[in-house]
Design an enzyme around this catalytic site. Structure first.
Site, PDB file in Angstrom:
ATOM      1  N   SER A   1      -4.163  -4.480   0.857  1.00 14.08           N
ATOM      2  CA  SER A   1      -3.205  -5.403   1.473  1.00 14.08           C
ATOM      3  C   SER A   1      -3.146  -6.715   0.690  1.00 14.08           C
ATOM      4  CB  SER A   1      -3.588  -5.590   2.947  1.00 14.08           C
ATOM      5  OG  SER A   1      -2.596  -6.287   3.640  1.00 14.08           O
TER       6      SER A   1
ATOM      7  N   ASP B   1       4.387   2.193   7.453  1.00 18.91           N
ATOM      8  CA  ASP B   1       3.751   0.867   7.424  1.00 18.91           C
ATOM      9  C   ASP B   1       4.734  -0.191   7.937  1.00 18.91           C
ATOM     10  OD1 ASP B   1       2.617  -1.589   6.692  1.00 18.91           O
ATOM     11  OD2 ASP B   1       1.729  -0.782   4.871  1.00 18.91           O
TER      12      ASP B   1
ATOM     13  N   HIS C   1      -0.269   0.497   8.328  1.00 22.05           N
ATOM     14  CA  HIS C   1      -0.873  -0.393   7.326  1.00 22.05           C
ATOM     15  C   HIS C   1      -2.385  -0.135   7.193  1.00 22.05           C
ATOM     16  CE1 HIS C   1      -0.314  -3.751   4.626  1.00 22.05           C
ATOM     17  NE2 HIS C   1      -1.324  -4.405   5.169  1.00 22.05           N
TER      18      HIS C   1
HETATM   19  C1  MLT Z   1      -1.370  -9.183   4.765  1.00 20.35           C
HETATM   20  O1  MLT Z   1      -1.429  -9.226   5.977  1.00 20.35           O
HETATM   21  O2  MLT Z   1      -2.338  -9.390   4.066  1.00 20.35           O
HETATM   22  C2  MLT Z   1      -0.048  -8.850   4.178  1.00 20.35           C
HETATM   23  O3  MLT Z   1       0.259  -7.599   4.483  1.00 20.35           O
HETATM   24  C3  MLT Z   1      -0.031  -8.937   2.731  1.00 20.35           C
HETATM   25  C4  MLT Z   1      -0.116 -10.333   2.251  1.00 20.35           C
HETATM   26  O4  MLT Z   1       0.184 -11.239   2.994  1.00 20.35           O
HETATM   27  O5  MLT Z   1      -0.503 -10.502   1.083  1.00 20.35           O
END
Ligand code: MLT
Length: 215
Positions: A115, A165, A196
């Site tokens: 992520s 996702d 996710h």
């Molecule tokens: C997160 O929650 O980390 C997002 O999906 C990705 C990001 O903000 O880089």
């Protein structure tokens, strides 16, 4: 390890040396997701690397409501590009200095990101590809559109995306895949039947892929 020298690297981190006595193994740089920490991905790294890779795992320095990240965002999926670029160079500097302190080989550095960690790993591939030989990206999205494409001809990239996702739309995953493909990376994509969250099946798929790409 001298705690003072460890602190001077500028990121709270874990370093776990390889137990390969030949000292020529790879180093996995673990990059956690938002709200995670430097310990999160160590069990996954253990599954990915039967070949006794060293592990370098920093804690993201940007806090969003108390949750550590690797760069600022303005809202969900909308990144502060200036901060992202600054943090990308800062992280590369940390990896370079860590390689001197812990004596690991900069020729065999593998990023493993989830992520937000996968997003800064993608940004490293676009801005400072020389520091990585390989990247495993779980749930990445396009970090920014590069003005000029880097040459990723010798780079191995494994992307893993969730079919439903809610944070990373399919078109965004496909766009990132296309950017890496156009930059001539050796790229594979795995579609996981999930959102996710990370699943066991994709970790095993990454392990299998890595066994063919680790030198
Ligand atoms: C997160 O929650 O980390 C997002 O999906 C990705 C990001 O903000 O880089």
């Amino acid at each position: 390890m001298d705690e003072k020298k460890k602190n001077q690297l500028g990121f709270i981190h874990q370093f776990i040396p390889s137990n390969n006595s030949k000292g020529n193994s790879s180093t996995l740089v673990l990059l956690h997701g938002t709200g995670g920490n430097e310990n999160d991905l160590i069990p996954i790294a253990r599954v990915l690397s039967p070949a006794n890779a060293s592990i370098l795992s920093p804690l993201g320095k940007v806090l969003e409501n108390g949750m550590p990240r690797f760069f600022r965002r303005l809202s969900e999926g909308v990144f502060d590009i200036e901060d992202l670029k600054f943090r990308t160079h800062e992280l590369v500097h940390f990896i370079e200095n860590a390689s001197k302190l812990y004596s690991f080989d900069l020729e065999h550095v593998i990023a493993v990101g989830y992520s937000n960690g996968a997003n800064i790993a993608s940004s490293i591939l676009l801005l400072r590809p020389e520091i990585l030989s390989t990247a495993i990206l779980f749930r990445p999205m396009v970090p920014f559109i590069p003005d000029t494409l880097p040459n990723l001809i010798s780079k191995n990239i494994f992307m893993s995306a969730g079919e439903w996702d809610p944070i990373v739309p399919r078109q965004n995953t496909e766009k990132l895949f296309d950017i890496f493909k156009k930059a001539h990376a050796n790229i594979s994509i795995h579609w996981q039947k999930s959102g996710h969250e990370l699943g066991q099946e994709e970790i095993l798929a990454a392990k299998e892929w890595l066994s063919h790409h680790i030198s």
